[in-house]
Scaffold this motif. Sequence first.
Motif, short mmCIF file in Angstrom:
data_model
loop_
_atom_site.label_atom_id
_atom_site.label_comp_id
_atom_site.label_asym_id
_atom_site.label_seq_id
_atom_site.Cartn_x
_atom_site.Cartn_y
_atom_site.Cartn_z
N LEU A 16 16.05 6.98 8.85
CA LEU A 16 14.89 6.30 8.23
C LEU A 16 13.73 6.11 9.21
O LEU A 16 12.70 5.56 8.85
N ARG A 17 13.93 6.52 10.45
CA ARG A 17 12.86 6.34 11.44
C ARG A 17 12.37 7.67 11.99
O ARG A 17 11.58 7.70 12.92
N ALA A 24 6.68 5.20 7.07
CA ALA A 24 5.70 4.55 6.19
C ALA A 24 6.33 4.20 4.84
O ALA A 24 6.07 3.13 4.28
N LEU A 25 7.17 5.09 4.34
CA LEU A 25 7.81 4.85 3.04
C LEU A 25 8.68 3.60 3.03
O LEU A 25 8.73 2.88 2.04
N VAL A 26 9.37 3.36 4.12
CA VAL A 26 10.33 2.25 4.13
C VAL A 26 9.80 1.00 4.85
O VAL A 26 10.54 0.06 5.08
N GLN A 27 8.50 1.01 5.18
CA GLN A 27 7.93 -0.16 5.84
C GLN A 27 7.98 -1.37 4.90
O GLN A 27 7.60 -1.28 3.74
N GLU A 305 0.69 -6.31 16.49
CA GLU A 305 2.11 -6.70 16.42
C GLU A 305 2.25 -8.21 16.21
O GLU A 305 3.07 -8.67 15.41
N SER A 306 1.41 -8.96 16.91
CA SER A 306 1.49 -10.42 16.77
C SER A 306 1.08 -10.84 15.36
O SER A 306 1.65 -11.77 14.78
N LEU A 307 0.11 -10.15 14.78
CA LEU A 307 -0.35 -10.52 13.43
C LEU A 307 0.69 -10.12 12.37
O LEU A 307 0.93 -10.86 11.42
N MET A 308 1.30 -8.95 12.56
CA MET A 308 2.34 -8.53 11.62
C MET A 308 3.51 -9.51 11.62
O MET A 308 4.15 -9.73 10.59
#
Length: 332
Positions: A16-17, A24-27, A305-308
């Motif tokens: 999946l990576r 993108a599909l599995v995000q 990254e911090s915002l996500m």
Amino acid sequence: MKPTVAAFPATRLRRLRRTPAIRALVQENTLTPADFIWPVFVREGEGIEEPIPSMPGVVRRSVDLIGQAAREAHALGIPAICLFPYTDPALKTEDCAEAWNPDNLSNRATRAIKEAVPDIAVMTDVALDPYNINGHDGFVEDGVIVNDRTVEALVKQALSQAEAGVDIIGPSDMMDGRIGALRSALEGAGHQDVLLLSYAAKYASGFYGPFRDAVGASGALKGDKSTYQMNPANTDEALRLIERDLQEGADMIMVKPGMPYLDICRRAKEVFAAPTFAYQVSGEYAMLQAAAQNGWLDGEKVMLESLMAFKRAGCDGILTYFAPAAAEILGG
Ligand code: PBG
């Protein structure tokens, strides 16, 4: 429900990576400019953009430049701006009367934004600290930050902000009973559609230092805020505060600071399922920027990254000084 994972090699989670398309599909979570509320500092004068040394990249803008900033934010897809005034020290008093002056900085900036970009939501801060000669969010009597008399003043402050046209009022003072008092005053004055975003779980944090420089409250503050802001050791108390504020009429709730308190965001969202925001505060911004400026971290990467992380923790949105920089990357 517990996810089932078959044994290796039936399950190879790296499948999946493997490619960007599959990743993108599995995000699971996404970050967009619509997630941001941009905190903006305003000051007197004309044509001024004054850097704040402890917040590299952040400025105090004079009111005449605030409309332009709002247009830029709107073009980037940022839905809301939160105003913080740098009040002339000469206007700071013990009675904090400047807080409900219809023509104070915050109210003039609100009108300027509403004139420039009616569609962007304006949020303001309810608390006495920018106007208080003692630097505290409430009135100080014999060294004690008094609750009920402060709430009466917060009501006057909020009504003047509502008159100026704000969409969202953010009480950041942590007095007891203020949400109920603000809600009924707003109803009574015909401002029934003004939203209350309660700083419900606000901790007595060391991460507010640069903000206090930005609003000129650092020098004024005597003592700390631990009799009204939360003990960083507590979690259950945050849930009690949030529940209380929702029952008193808060439309949305906030956890503050952000990154060190993601566990609180997660619990708050799971328990109450209310619109939940985190404030990535000045000290969080400052430490990421300082490390990036020294070349110790990749600034863009850690910003996103911090915002996500806030989205992953269950937040609906984030107050962040990174809003324009992040929106630029995410939108482009
Ligand atoms: C004060 C207020 C603070 C912040 C927002 N509103 C500071 C404080 O409580 O001392 C902090 C925001 C930041 O650090 O970015 N009412």
